[in-house]
Write a protein that holds these residues in place. Structure first.
Motif, short mmCIF file in Angstrom:
data_model
loop_
_atom_site.label_atom_id
_atom_site.label_comp_id
_atom_site.label_asym_id
_atom_site.label_seq_id
_atom_site.Cartn_x
_atom_site.Cartn_y
_atom_site.Cartn_z
N SER A 99 1.35 -12.76 51.46
CA SER A 99 2.00 -12.48 52.74
C SER A 99 2.43 -13.76 53.42
O SER A 99 1.87 -14.83 53.19
CB SER A 99 1.05 -11.71 53.67
OG SER A 99 0.69 -10.46 53.13
N LEU A 100 3.42 -13.62 54.27
CA LEU A 100 3.94 -14.74 55.03
C LEU A 100 4.54 -14.19 56.32
O LEU A 100 5.10 -13.09 56.32
CB LEU A 100 5.01 -15.46 54.21
CG LEU A 100 5.24 -16.95 54.41
CD1 LEU A 100 3.97 -17.74 54.12
CD2 LEU A 100 6.35 -17.43 53.48
N ARG A 101 4.42 -14.94 57.39
CA ARG A 101 5.03 -14.54 58.65
C ARG A 101 6.01 -15.60 59.10
O ARG A 101 5.64 -16.77 59.30
CB ARG A 101 3.99 -14.31 59.75
CG ARG A 101 4.60 -13.71 61.02
CD ARG A 101 3.60 -13.52 62.13
NE ARG A 101 3.24 -14.79 62.76
CZ ARG A 101 2.65 -14.88 63.95
NH1 ARG A 101 2.36 -13.78 64.64
NH2 ARG A 101 2.33 -16.07 64.44
N LEU A 102 7.25 -15.20 59.27
CA LEU A 102 8.29 -16.08 59.77
C LEU A 102 8.44 -15.91 61.27
O LEU A 102 8.29 -14.81 61.80
CB LEU A 102 9.62 -15.80 59.09
CG LEU A 102 9.65 -15.86 57.56
CD1 LEU A 102 11.07 -15.64 57.06
CD2 LEU A 102 9.08 -17.17 57.04
N SER A 103 8.76 -16.99 61.95
CA SER A 103 9.00 -16.96 63.38
C SER A 103 10.39 -17.49 63.68
O SER A 103 10.87 -18.41 63.01
CB SER A 103 7.96 -17.79 64.13
OG SER A 103 6.66 -17.28 63.95
N CYS A 104 11.01 -16.92 64.68
CA CYS A 104 12.31 -17.38 65.16
C CYS A 104 12.19 -17.60 66.66
O CYS A 104 12.08 -16.64 67.43
CB CYS A 104 13.39 -16.35 64.85
SG CYS A 104 15.02 -16.72 65.56
#
Length: 122
Positions: A17-22
């Motif tokens: 899993s990975l969480r991207l932020s903008c």
């Protein structure tokens, strides 16, 4: 007038899993919709997910439904893309985009981030 900065990319094994932020700054009041796109080498930029300002409307491309979740926190001007059960096919540069309309085409959006690399190893 709007600046977008993606973060959270990296190298992960298949199934991880990975969480991207903008993070958005500038005239963020002009933003109604935020979308995530991805582009692999030699391929066109592909729509991944989008969300409207109210967070009540979300959209996903079929290949990520059930695995990815888009959300936003307007209080901190940040949109997230939670990516679970990652596959090697998900490997790409992921871009955050924002604009006054929501859509599946890159041309729908007015502002773009610099992109963050996501690599999924098999």
């Amino acid at each position: 007038q709007v600046q977008l900065v993606e973060s959270g990319g990296g190298l992960v094994q298949a199934g991880g899993s990975l969480r991207l932020s903008c993070a958005a700054s500038g005239r963020t009041s002009s933003i109604y919709a935020v979308g995530w796109f991805r582009q692999a080498p030699g391929k066109e930029r592909e729509f991944v997910a989008a969300i409207t300002r109210s967070s009540t409307n979300t959209y996903y491309t079929d290949s990520v439904k059930g695995r990815f979740t888009i959300s936003r926190d307007n209080a901190v001007n940040t949109v997230y893309l939670q990516m679970n059960s990652l596959k090697p096919e998900d490997t790409a540069v992921y871009y955050c985009a924002a604009g006054r309309l929501v859509g599946w085409a890159p041309s729908t959006y007015d502002y773009w981030g610099q992109g963050t690399q996501v690599t999924v190893s098999s």
